[in-house]
Motif scaffolding. Sequence first.
Motif, PDB file in Angstrom:
ATOM      1  N   PHE A   1     -11.862  -7.163  -6.825  1.00  0.00           N
ATOM      2  CA  PHE A   1     -13.046  -6.377  -7.178  1.00  0.00           C
ATOM      3  C   PHE A   1     -13.923  -7.171  -8.116  1.00  0.00           C
ATOM      4  CE2 PHE A   1     -11.257  -2.698  -5.277  1.00  0.00           C
ATOM      5  CZ  PHE A   1      -9.902  -2.725  -5.567  1.00  0.00           C
ATOM      6  N   GLU A   2     -15.221  -7.065  -7.863  1.00  0.00           N
ATOM      7  CA  GLU A   2     -16.165  -7.725  -8.757  1.00  0.00           C
ATOM      8  C   GLU A   2     -17.265  -6.758  -9.084  1.00  0.00           C
ATOM      9  OE1 GLU A   2     -16.260 -11.816  -6.532  1.00  0.00           O
ATOM     10  OE2 GLU A   2     -18.095 -11.422  -7.691  1.00  0.00           O
ATOM     11  N   SER A   3     -17.621  -6.691 -10.335  1.00  0.00           N
ATOM     12  CA  SER A   3     -18.704  -5.788 -10.679  1.00  0.00           C
ATOM     13  C   SER A   3     -19.473  -6.371 -11.841  1.00  0.00           C
ATOM     14  CB  SER A   3     -18.119  -4.430 -11.061  1.00  0.00           C
ATOM     15  OG  SER A   3     -19.039  -3.706 -11.839  1.00  0.00           O
ATOM     16  N   VAL A   4     -20.732  -6.065 -11.912  1.00  0.00           N
ATOM     17  CA  VAL A   4     -21.473  -6.447 -13.097  1.00  0.00           C
ATOM     18  C   VAL A   4     -21.341  -5.313 -14.102  1.00  0.00           C
ATOM     19  CG1 VAL A   4     -23.704  -7.049 -14.051  1.00  0.00           C
ATOM     20  CG2 VAL A   4     -23.035  -7.914 -11.814  1.00  0.00           C
ATOM     21  N   SER A   5     -21.966  -4.180 -13.796  1.00  0.00           N
ATOM     22  CA  SER A   5     -21.872  -3.069 -14.743  1.00  0.00           C
ATOM     23  C   SER A   5     -21.232  -1.835 -14.130  1.00  0.00           C
ATOM     24  CB  SER A   5     -23.263  -2.712 -15.256  1.00  0.00           C
ATOM     25  OG  SER A   5     -24.105  -2.428 -14.145  1.00  0.00           O
ATOM     26  N   GLY A   6     -20.959  -1.889 -12.849  1.00  0.00           N
ATOM     27  CA  GLY A   6     -20.321  -0.734 -12.240  1.00  0.00           C
ATOM     28  C   GLY A   6     -18.898  -0.591 -12.736  1.00  0.00           C
ATOM     29  N   ASP A   7     -18.424   0.633 -12.865  1.00  0.00           N
ATOM     30  CA  ASP A   7     -17.060   0.882 -13.315  1.00  0.00           C
ATOM     31  C   ASP A   7     -16.108   0.910 -12.124  1.00  0.00           C
ATOM     32  OD1 ASP A   7     -18.360   3.219 -15.716  1.00  0.00           O
ATOM     33  OD2 ASP A   7     -17.826   1.100 -15.982  1.00  0.00           O
ATOM     34  N   LEU A   8     -14.889   0.468 -12.382  1.00  0.00           N
ATOM     35  CA  LEU A   8     -13.880   0.462 -11.328  1.00  0.00           C
ATOM     36  C   LEU A   8     -12.831   1.511 -11.650  1.00  0.00           C
ATOM     37  CD1 LEU A   8     -13.215  -3.396 -11.240  1.00  0.00           C
ATOM     38  CD2 LEU A   8     -14.973  -2.133 -10.036  1.00  0.00           C
ATOM     39  N   ASP A   9     -12.618   2.412 -10.733  1.00  0.00           N
ATOM     40  CA  ASP A   9     -11.643   3.472 -10.940  1.00  0.00           C
ATOM     41  C   ASP A   9     -10.612   3.375  -9.833  1.00  0.00           C
ATOM     42  OD1 ASP A   9     -12.284   6.630 -12.350  1.00  0.00           O
ATOM     43  OD2 ASP A   9     -10.386   5.941 -11.501  1.00  0.00           O
ATOM     44  N   LEU A  10      -9.454   2.854 -10.164  1.00  0.00           N
ATOM     45  CA  LEU A  10      -8.449   2.630  -9.130  1.00  0.00           C
ATOM     46  C   LEU A  10      -7.296   3.588  -9.363  1.00  0.00           C
ATOM     47  CD1 LEU A  10      -8.472  -1.280  -9.298  1.00  0.00           C
ATOM     48  CD2 LEU A  10     -10.012   0.241  -8.083  1.00  0.00           C
ATOM     49  N   ASP A  11      -7.095   4.476  -8.405  1.00  0.00           N
ATOM     50  CA  ASP A  11      -6.153   5.567  -8.590  1.00  0.00           C
ATOM     51  C   ASP A  11      -4.940   5.381  -7.699  1.00  0.00           C
ATOM     52  OD1 ASP A  11      -6.937   9.070  -8.999  1.00  0.00           O
ATOM     53  OD2 ASP A  11      -5.128   7.895  -9.446  1.00  0.00           O
ATOM     54  N   SER A  12      -3.758   5.524  -8.287  1.00  0.00           N
ATOM     55  CA  SER A  12      -2.534   5.467  -7.492  1.00  0.00           C
ATOM     56  C   SER A  12      -2.538   4.256  -6.589  1.00  0.00           C
ATOM     57  CB  SER A  12      -2.411   6.717  -6.610  1.00  0.00           C
ATOM     58  OG  SER A  12      -2.700   7.850  -7.364  1.00  0.00           O
ATOM     59  N   LEU A  13      -2.880   3.136  -7.163  1.00  0.00           N
ATOM     60  CA  LEU A  13      -3.013   1.942  -6.347  1.00  0.00           C
ATOM     61  C   LEU A  13      -1.726   1.137  -6.373  1.00  0.00           C
ATOM     62  CD1 LEU A  13      -5.317   0.635  -4.750  1.00  0.00           C
ATOM     63  CD2 LEU A  13      -5.739  -0.798  -6.719  1.00  0.00           C
ATOM     64  N   ALA A  14      -1.256   0.745  -5.207  1.00  0.00           N
ATOM     65  CA  ALA A  14      -0.105  -0.144  -5.146  1.00  0.00           C
ATOM     66  C   ALA A  14      -0.585  -1.442  -4.525  1.00  0.00           C
ATOM     67  CB  ALA A  14       0.993   0.474  -4.290  1.00  0.00           C
ATOM     68  N   THR A  15      -0.427  -2.525  -5.234  1.00  0.00           N
ATOM     69  CA  THR A  15      -0.888  -3.784  -4.659  1.00  0.00           C
ATOM     70  C   THR A  15       0.102  -4.893  -4.964  1.00  0.00           C
ATOM     71  OG1 THR A  15      -2.023  -4.570  -6.631  1.00  0.00           O
ATOM     72  CG2 THR A  15      -3.296  -3.200  -5.133  1.00  0.00           C
ATOM     73  N   GLU A  16       0.006  -5.957  -4.172  1.00  0.00           N
ATOM     74  CA  GLU A  16       0.756  -7.158  -4.510  1.00  0.00           C
ATOM     75  C   GLU A  16      -0.059  -8.039  -5.423  1.00  0.00           C
ATOM     76  OE1 GLU A  16       2.369  -9.035  -1.047  1.00  0.00           O
ATOM     77  OE2 GLU A  16       3.152  -7.130  -0.311  1.00  0.00           O
ATOM     78  N   GLU A  17      -1.315  -8.253  -5.029  1.00  0.00           N
ATOM     79  CA  GLU A  17      -2.180  -9.059  -5.894  1.00  0.00           C
ATOM     80  C   GLU A  17      -3.454  -8.313  -6.146  1.00  0.00           C
ATOM     81  OE1 GLU A  17      -0.742 -13.195  -3.904  1.00  0.00           O
ATOM     82  OE2 GLU A  17      -2.885 -12.879  -4.228  1.00  0.00           O
ATOM     83  N   LEU A  18      -3.788  -8.171  -7.398  1.00  0.00           N
ATOM     84  CA  LEU A  18      -5.005  -7.467  -7.759  1.00  0.00           C
ATOM     85  C   LEU A  18      -5.799  -8.326  -8.709  1.00  0.00           C
ATOM     86  CD1 LEU A  18      -6.832  -4.997  -7.995  1.00  0.00           C
ATOM     87  CD2 LEU A  18      -5.265  -4.044  -9.642  1.00  0.00           C
TER      88      LEU A  18
END
Lengths: 300, 236, 203
Positions: free
Chosen positions: A170-187
């Motif tokens: 994920f890339e953002s300048v000013s946007g907020d990132l809301d990641l819910d119940s996320l399962a990942t190997e690489e984040l």
Amino acid sequence: MSKTSRLAVTAALALLAFGALAGPAVAQERDVDETRKVDADVRVRIENIAGEIIVRGWDKKEIHVKGTLGEDVKRLEIEGDENSMKIDVIYPRRLRGHTDGAWLEIDVPKGADVEIGVVSADVEVSKLENRLEVDSVSGEVRVAGEYEELYIETVSGDIDVEGAAKQASFESVSGDLDLDSLATEELEAETVSGDLVLEGSDLQTIEFSSVSGNLEFEGTIAKSGTFSTQSGDIDLMFTGDVDAEFEIETFSGDIDNSFGPRPRRTSRWTSSERLSFTEGDGKALIEIETFSGSVELDKR
Amino acid sequence: MTHDQAQERLHDYVDGVLGVAEREALEAHLAGCAECRRELAALQELLVRAAGLPDEIPPARHLWPAIAAAIEDEAAARRERAAAPAGRPRGVLRRLFAPGGDRLAPALAAAAVLALVAVVVWRALVAPGPGDAPLRLAERTGPGETPAAVAAALATLEAECRAGDVQLAGLARRGGASPCLASVSASMGEVDQAIATARAAWRRHPDDPVLARRVLAAYKAKASLQKQAFSARCRV
Amino acid sequence: MRPLGTGSPGDDGATEMDFQERHEVTESQQGNLRAFEALHRRHVGRVHALCLRMTADRELAETLTQDVFVRAWRKFDSYRGEGPFGAWLRRLAVNVVIEDRRRAARTREREVQDPNGIMADSGAGGAATRAGRPEARIDLERAIRTLPPGARQAFVLHDINGYRHREIAEMTGLAEGTVKAQLHRARALLRRALEPSREAEGS
């Protein structure tokens, strides 16, 4: 001239005048409803400037595009073949000011490889299982599903994700990132001032860097976490058993550690603090570096 | 103009590159020479047919996979030469592997590789084989990363950002402010502030590798932000 | 009677880029390989046509087409947006083909000098994209393939791709006079090669 004919002439003149004032004929809103047969792992590229794009995965080997094109839209182009399709909302070259854009609901095979590019259109994606890439400027992005790869970029739109991904970036300048119940190997997440909130996450590796965005994390990290900010605060709340080695450095921020060990000052002349400790066998590696942000470590 | 001369000049005539005098002489000859007129017609017909040939001839097989593979191989070779440990670059780093290096003056092209060294080294996401211990941040910018190398990496990042600023100013002048550019400009101020703060602290404690990484990170954030501004999507 | 061509611009009339293509170019310049794949799809037909006609060798044309795109990715910075991307790409293609010819000059044994006959079809590859009398098309494509390499190169670049004599001279390193001579020779040979079929059509 008789009264009726005078009326007729006046009416005709009025219509003429109105026609002249109204200028050239304006385009209307148009509806679209199109279907194409495609492969189960078709590559789909969707481009739109404004409005809304809703993409849903389904079991059919078909793409279905349904929606409305606003007045400003020149046309909708749907091109390609069974293994690669492009859905492109075409606007006039010079867009004057605000445009309503196009609102499209697009059903695609759930194994499709989807790429969406928008400027201010909101994007909503669900039930996909393969690879998704979303590139937005100010539109909001909401994604659900279980992905092999997930790439989302925004300038000022917010990003909301629920689900899982083997690799997520994920890339953002000013946007907020809301990641819910996320399962990942690489984040991997990078923002300038946007905040990152992770709730109920089970991660293998995570890397977060920001200038002033804050991080709020709740979940588990199995292999490594690397967090780096200039002034953003870092708040890690670990659930379950914690088996990790911690290395934390701040230049002028505070460190608040509920695991016990206290930070020590690294220099007589600055307020920089350093904290190194291990919980359990130290299997995972958590590294935090911040310049002036504060760091808080908690466990539940 | 003799008959033989006329025959020679027919080609230049259909190509429109005969001088005025020669053209008139040829046309005079053509008026009285059926054979030359036939030749001319045949030549013109050939060119019409040539112009009517298809513009495109799709290759019999799909060429993209081999092209993509060759590009990835070259990128991998470049990365290895940059001696970066571990990590496939993803996300933002994709951007930095812009084809041919950076987009700036040729002088900076090679320097971009140095910038990559610093960036990859400090940002490389660890994806080691099973059982490997992850590399620490300190080790990634560790003893192998001399202050001179850090300074060099910093210099190239700085130069890239300066050039980016100039380009951005030009963009703003020409295109006016799209909402995206306005957004980016607003954040740019914040990033510049972060750079200034980090540099100030690092100047006071030049031996602190953490501060060095902070400064590099701040510049990298700026470069990344500038690239966002240059994307087509940001002009709308 | 009026002259036919008036020296069309040396980029075979590549059209102006639309918003989509400009976006693909910008994205590619920033390292977006998927955008570059889109560019590839957009241009591979024309690049391949040029390589195929210049080399008269299907396998080589495919290899060189790949080389063109790999080099284009590597040298993307040198495309500064002057003129359409397609034109720049095709220039690159011409250079790739010419370089390959120089490199393999001695070992190449694939040319067939067959000015009168029509050699065995090594395939024009895939479906051509413009309608026309099929027999006439195949004849001309085949005939071009039978030309000696220098003449073929001049004809393909000038009469099919629209480059000017001077541009071709620059790209190939030959004198302009030589280019002209090759071109005229190609046209003469082609006319002779096509004559039998013309008679058959009862023209």
